[in-house]
Write a protein that holds these residues in place. Structure first.
Motif, PDB file in Angstrom:
ATOM      1  N   ALA A  62     -22.938 -23.101 -66.317  1.00  0.00           N
ATOM      2  CA  ALA A  62     -22.032 -22.438 -65.379  1.00  0.00           C
ATOM      3  C   ALA A  62     -20.671 -23.121 -65.362  1.00  0.00           C
ATOM      4  N   GLY A  63     -20.648 -24.443 -65.494  1.00  0.00           N
ATOM      5  CA  GLY A  63     -19.378 -25.161 -65.559  1.00  0.00           C
ATOM      6  C   GLY A  63     -18.553 -24.737 -66.762  1.00  0.00           C
ATOM      7  N   ILE A  64     -19.213 -24.529 -67.887  1.00  0.00           N
ATOM      8  CA  ILE A  64     -18.519 -24.094 -69.103  1.00  0.00           C
ATOM      9  C   ILE A  64     -18.008 -22.659 -68.949  1.00  0.00           C
ATOM     10  N   LEU A  65     -18.728 -21.872 -68.166  1.00  0.00           N
ATOM     11  CA  LEU A  65     -18.395 -20.457 -67.991  1.00  0.00           C
ATOM     12  C   LEU A  65     -17.591 -20.176 -66.717  1.00  0.00           C
ATOM     13  N   HIS A  66     -17.209 -21.211 -65.971  1.00  0.00           N
ATOM     14  CA  HIS A  66     -16.737 -21.004 -64.603  1.00  0.00           C
ATOM     15  C   HIS A  66     -15.473 -20.156 -64.483  1.00  0.00           C
ATOM     16  N   ASP A  67     -14.666 -20.083 -65.543  1.00  0.00           N
ATOM     17  CA  ASP A  67     -13.425 -19.301 -65.478  1.00  0.00           C
ATOM     18  C   ASP A  67     -13.526 -17.949 -66.182  1.00  0.00           C
ATOM     19  N   THR A  68     -14.684 -17.618 -66.711  1.00  0.00           N
ATOM     20  CA  THR A  68     -14.773 -16.389 -67.510  1.00  0.00           C
ATOM     21  C   THR A  68     -14.600 -15.128 -66.670  1.00  0.00           C
ATOM     22  N   LEU A  69     -15.169 -15.090 -65.476  1.00  0.00           N
ATOM     23  CA  LEU A  69     -15.021 -13.903 -64.632  1.00  0.00           C
ATOM     24  C   LEU A  69     -13.610 -13.779 -64.085  1.00  0.00           C
ATOM     25  N   GLY A  93     -19.555 -18.042 -57.323  1.00  0.00           N
ATOM     26  CA  GLY A  93     -19.192 -18.938 -56.229  1.00  0.00           C
ATOM     27  C   GLY A  93     -17.959 -19.770 -56.513  1.00  0.00           C
ATOM     28  N   CYS A  94     -17.619 -19.929 -57.797  1.00  0.00           N
ATOM     29  CA  CYS A  94     -16.442 -20.713 -58.179  1.00  0.00           C
ATOM     30  C   CYS A  94     -15.231 -19.839 -58.493  1.00  0.00           C
ATOM     31  N   GLN A 123     -20.845 -28.672 -57.073  1.00  0.00           N
ATOM     32  CA  GLN A 123     -20.753 -29.587 -58.207  1.00  0.00           C
ATOM     33  C   GLN A 123     -19.833 -29.034 -59.293  1.00  0.00           C
ATOM     34  N   VAL A 124     -19.975 -27.746 -59.600  1.00  0.00           N
ATOM     35  CA  VAL A 124     -19.130 -27.143 -60.630  1.00  0.00           C
ATOM     36  C   VAL A 124     -17.676 -27.110 -60.179  1.00  0.00           C
ATOM     37  N   SER A 125     -17.444 -26.712 -58.936  1.00  0.00           N
ATOM     38  CA  SER A 125     -16.077 -26.685 -58.417  1.00  0.00           C
ATOM     39  C   SER A 125     -15.473 -28.085 -58.436  1.00  0.00           C
ATOM     40  N   CYS A 126     -16.256 -29.070 -58.099  1.00  0.00           N
ATOM     41  CA  CYS A 126     -15.783 -30.458 -58.086  1.00  0.00           C
ATOM     42  C   CYS A 126     -15.428 -30.920 -59.495  1.00  0.00           C
ATOM     43  N   ALA A 127     -16.295 -30.618 -60.462  1.00  0.00           N
ATOM     44  CA  ALA A 127     -16.026 -31.016 -61.849  1.00  0.00           C
ATOM     45  C   ALA A 127     -14.775 -30.326 -62.379  1.00  0.00           C
ATOM     46  N   ASP A 128     -14.592 -29.068 -62.016  1.00  0.00           N
ATOM     47  CA  ASP A 128     -13.390 -28.311 -62.394  1.00  0.00           C
ATOM     48  C   ASP A 128     -12.140 -29.016 -61.887  1.00  0.00           C
ATOM     49  N   LYS A 129     -12.131 -29.338 -60.603  1.00  0.00           N
ATOM     50  CA  LYS A 129     -10.948 -29.979 -60.012  1.00  0.00           C
ATOM     51  C   LYS A 129     -10.788 -31.417 -60.497  1.00  0.00           C
ATOM     52  N   LEU A 130     -11.897 -32.077 -60.818  1.00  0.00           N
ATOM     53  CA  LEU A 130     -11.828 -33.445 -61.327  1.00  0.00           C
ATOM     54  C   LEU A 130     -11.106 -33.479 -62.670  1.00  0.00           C
ATOM     55  N   HIS A 131     -11.435 -32.537 -63.550  1.00  0.00           N
ATOM     56  CA  HIS A 131     -10.745 -32.494 -64.835  1.00  0.00           C
ATOM     57  C   HIS A 131      -9.277 -32.128 -64.644  1.00  0.00           C
TER      58      HIS A 131
END
Length: 311
Positions: A62-69, A93-94, A123-131
């Motif tokens: 989901a983290g890898i796909l989080h911006d696809t939608l 959700g992201c 967790q995914v939102s956090c990893a997104d913003k962390l990068h």
């Protein structure tokens, strides 16, 4: 699992590999904002952050796909068919709501939604913003304040959003990745701790629990625990807190008022027929300021202290 090739042309042997191939194709014509770097570098990095953090396969995918939608022509139906309902729920959700809303409206919506989101989404939102914040920090080191020109909103708005994210992501519970994000955001936006060495105990439950055992300021409680504070390298820190909490320094009064209101709004009840609550919240106020804590951190520590029967 044997290699599987589906009707979308993806041939891979794990959910994560499948997500990488799908995202690489979906983002194939996109670049990172203000750069010539292929956009896929970002979702791939988010996935690696989640993988390193020990997250489940569905969360990494989901983290890898989080911006696809949000940023490609990918549909909910495609993600559901290829990756299942768990991954789809996280990606949804992201994803921000109506793109027609203003930047402020979209960000405020996310801040509110994340407070009640499940751990995987946070967790995914956090990893997104962390990068993202790590990229910003590197660019600031190289290009200085010109970095902010790449964004729809400048430094002040970005600070509002990123600091708001820490409170929203940690509102329900803390998790290790959030500590990393908080440290990075402080490097970019926040004031450093009064003493850098205090950073060693800012996320230490052992220190926090020990500190709360002295919350009422009883001299005997503090002296009894001195060897333990010394061993943690935090004796000067606990002294700093108690010196300013009893009585509370005037400079902390506004923070005190905001904190007691916040704790009450989150269901903590105080009996104001004694000085105990004021002493306790005064201690929490100075602790929060000393370690650059967010209100939710104090709330979670407070709740744990109540469960331990020390408050």
């Amino acid at each position: 699992m044997a290699d599987v090739e589906d009707k979308h042309g993806l041939s891979c042997n794990s959910l994560i590999e499948k997500a990488i191939e799908f995202a690489a194709y979906a983002h194939r014509n996109q670049k990172r904002k203000g750069t010539e770097i292929p956009y896929i570098s970002h979702p791939y990095a988010v996935g690696m952050i989640l993988l390193k953090a020990g997250c489940k396969e569905e969360v990494v995918a989901a983290g890898i796909l989080h911006d696809t939608l949000e940023d490609t022509e990918t549909t909910d139906e495609q993600l559901l068919e290829l990756f299942g309902s768990v991954v789809l729920e996280i990606v949804l959700g992201c994803s921000e709501p109506d793109k027609g809303a203003t930047w402020e409206e979209r960000k405020q919506h996310m801040l509110e939604a994340l407070k009640t989101s499940n751990l995987a989404i946070r967790q995914v939102s956090c990893a997104d913003k962390l990068h993202n914040i790590r990229s910003i920090r590197r660019d600031l080191e190289q290009y200085g304040e010109e970095t902010w020109r790449r964004f729809k909103r400048g430094r002040e708005s970005q600070e509002w959003y990123y600091t708001g994210l820490i409170e929203s992501l940690g509102y329900a519970s803390r998790f290790p990745l959030l500590d990393e994000l908080q440290d990075e955001i402080e490097q970019v936006f926040g004031a450093p701790l009064a003493k850098p060495e205090w950073s060693k105990v800012r996320y230490s439950q052992k220190f926090i629990d020990l500190a709360f055992e002295t919350a009422y300021g009883n001299l005997s409680d503090i002296e009894e625990r001195q060897p333990k504070f010394v061993k943690l390298g935090a004796w000067d820190l606990i002294q700093h807190i108690h010196e300013r909490a009893y009585p509370l320094y005037p400079e902390y009064q506004d923070d005190f008022d905001r904190l007691i209101t916040y704790l009450q709004e989150r269901g903590i009840e105080f009996e104001f027929n004694s000085e105990g609550p004021a002493i306790l919240v005064g201690f929490c106020t100075v602790l929060m300021r000393a370690l650059n804590m967010y209100p939710h951190e104090v709330f979670h520590h407070f709740k744990r202290g109540m469960k331990r029967g020390i408050l």
